[in-house]
Design a protein around this motif. Structure first.
Motif, mmCIF file in Angstrom:
data_model
loop_
_atom_site.group_PDB
_atom_site.id
_atom_site.type_symbol
_atom_site.label_atom_id
_atom_site.label_comp_id
_atom_site.label_asym_id
_atom_site.label_seq_id
_atom_site.Cartn_x
_atom_site.Cartn_y
_atom_site.Cartn_z
ATOM 1 N N UNK A 26 -8.200 3.270 7.473
ATOM 2 C CA UNK A 26 -7.336 2.834 6.640
ATOM 3 C C UNK A 26 -8.357 3.041 5.203
ATOM 4 N N UNK A 27 -7.611 2.999 3.927
ATOM 5 C CA UNK A 27 -8.641 3.482 2.955
ATOM 6 C C UNK A 27 -8.292 2.326 1.846
ATOM 7 N N UNK A 28 -8.853 2.071 1.236
ATOM 8 C CA UNK A 28 -9.315 0.612 0.355
ATOM 9 C C UNK A 28 -9.051 1.243 -1.191
ATOM 10 N N UNK A 29 -8.753 0.590 -2.629
ATOM 11 C CA UNK A 29 -9.535 0.901 -3.782
ATOM 12 C C UNK A 29 -9.871 -0.417 -3.851
ATOM 13 N N UNK A 30 -10.816 -0.978 -4.398
ATOM 14 C CA UNK A 30 -11.207 -2.131 -4.957
ATOM 15 C C UNK A 30 -11.044 -2.519 -3.430
ATOM 16 N N UNK A 31 -10.438 -4.123 -3.936
ATOM 17 C CA UNK A 31 -9.212 -5.079 -2.879
ATOM 18 C C UNK A 31 -8.039 -4.627 -2.792
ATOM 19 N N UNK A 32 -7.829 -3.546 -3.696
ATOM 20 C CA UNK A 32 -6.419 -3.059 -2.442
ATOM 21 C C UNK A 32 -6.222 -2.641 -1.512
ATOM 22 N N UNK A 33 -4.912 -2.445 -0.425
ATOM 23 C CA UNK A 33 -5.364 -2.086 0.607
ATOM 24 C C UNK A 33 -4.540 -0.933 0.878
ATOM 25 N N UNK A 34 -4.819 0.256 1.415
ATOM 26 C CA UNK A 34 -3.942 0.969 1.822
ATOM 27 C C UNK A 34 -3.229 1.249 2.925
ATOM 28 N N UNK A 35 -2.312 2.364 2.988
ATOM 29 C CA UNK A 35 -1.438 2.749 4.164
ATOM 30 C C UNK A 35 -2.995 2.522 6.048
ATOM 31 N N UNK A 36 -3.233 2.173 6.897
ATOM 32 C CA UNK A 36 -3.800 2.905 7.898
ATOM 33 C C UNK A 36 -3.185 4.601 8.268
ATOM 34 N N UNK A 96 0.964 -1.411 0.428
ATOM 35 C CA UNK A 96 0.635 0.073 -0.141
ATOM 36 C C UNK A 96 0.573 1.226 -0.116
ATOM 37 N N UNK A 97 0.948 1.788 -1.306
ATOM 38 C CA UNK A 97 1.803 3.426 -1.198
ATOM 39 C C UNK A 97 0.362 4.776 -1.016
ATOM 40 N N UNK A 98 0.972 5.753 -0.246
ATOM 41 C CA UNK A 98 0.191 6.626 -0.229
ATOM 42 C C UNK A 98 0.595 7.336 -1.806
ATOM 43 N N UNK A 99 -0.093 7.935 -2.078
ATOM 44 C CA UNK A 99 -0.938 9.021 -3.167
ATOM 45 C C UNK A 99 -0.219 10.020 -2.654
ATOM 46 N N UNK A 100 0.856 10.586 -3.554
ATOM 47 C CA UNK A 100 1.433 12.122 -3.679
ATOM 48 C C UNK A 100 2.851 12.283 -2.152
ATOM 49 N N UNK A 101 3.038 11.012 -1.680
ATOM 50 C CA UNK A 101 4.262 10.750 -1.451
ATOM 51 C C UNK A 101 5.380 10.552 -2.273
ATOM 52 N N UNK A 102 6.835 10.693 -1.216
ATOM 53 C CA UNK A 102 8.047 10.146 -2.023
ATOM 54 C C UNK A 102 8.501 9.203 -1.631
ATOM 55 N N UNK A 103 8.557 7.959 -2.656
ATOM 56 C CA UNK A 103 8.653 5.695 -2.750
ATOM 57 C C UNK A 103 9.886 6.128 -3.002
ATOM 58 N N UNK A 104 10.314 5.390 -2.127
ATOM 59 C CA UNK A 104 11.982 4.484 -2.666
ATOM 60 C C UNK A 104 11.588 3.319 -3.464
ATOM 61 N N UNK A 105 11.771 3.667 -4.549
ATOM 62 C CA UNK A 105 12.196 2.028 -5.755
ATOM 63 C C UNK A 105 13.090 1.689 -5.910
ATOM 64 N N UNK A 106 13.937 0.625 -4.874
ATOM 65 C CA UNK A 106 14.810 -0.277 -5.037
ATOM 66 C C UNK A 106 14.941 -1.256 -5.697
#
Length: 194
Positions: free
Chosen positions: A152-162, A7-17
């Motif tokens: 925590x938010x959901x998008x259909x079956x996908x679970x976001x961060x709480x 679950x990745x937060x929209x509009x945040x900075x996330x490190x791709x590794x």
């Protein structure tokens, strides 16, 4: 990372590794919101880089993928991940026979999970398609004692961060119970005729 299920937060900075052998050629990073049907460029990373700090788009999806390409070699996330915002302004509005909580709506969320701290973990106790929920107060939750609650938010079956849990200090709040029963006592009259 992300490789799927996150679950990745929209509009945040996330490190791709990523890991790769050698230092020949640059890495092209791409993102899909539709399980790989279409791709958008993120950036080109140098040959010696194995991470990139990505500003995640605000678009909510449960079909997110990352693809990293160097020359003829390419790797895509093993499965999809979710991108959605985190609920804010969580409020415990009523504690009575039920608990009523509310929060600010999240763009693109299709539903929300309400979680209460159990003996060890945050336990999901209800789901709502609006930005409020009524949660029955059943054991082990005692309204007279403090407790922690989050959403925590959901998008259909996908679970976001709480969201970070809020602590409720305990006790009844805005509790107005309707009269369900009344009792009237009538004292019989005594005849003193002997």
């Amino acid at each position: 990372y992300p490789n799927g299920g996150e679950g990745i937060v929209a509009s945040s900075v996330t490190r791709i590794q990523w890991d790769a052998f050698g230092a020949n050629g640059t890495f092209d990073l791409e993102y899909s919101t539709d399980n790989g049907t279409t791709w958008s460029a993120i950036a080109t990373a140098p040959a010696t880089a194995y991470f990139y700090d990505w500003t995640v788009p605000a678009t909510a999806t449960d079909q997110g993928l990352i693809r990293i390409t160097r020359g003829a070699a390419s790797h895509t996330s093993d499965t999809t991940f979710t991108v959605v915002g985190v609920p804010t302004n969580i409020s415990v509005d009523t504690v009575c026979a039920d608990m009523v909580i509310s929060w600010s709506p999240v763009a693109g969320a299709t539903s929300y999970d309400i979680l209460i701290l159990g003996q060890k973990y945050m336990d999901s106790v209800a789901t709502s398609t609006t930005n409020a929920a009524i949660v029955p107060l059943v054991n082990p939750l005692d309204p007279s004692t403090p407790f922690w609650v989050t959403v925590r938010s959901r998008v259909n079956e996908g679970i976001g961060k709480r969201a970070v849990a809020v602590n409720y200090a305990g006790g009844l709040l805005n509790c107005v119970l309707p009269d369900e029963m009344s009792i009237a006592l009538n004292q019989p009259t005594l005849d003193e005729d002997f």
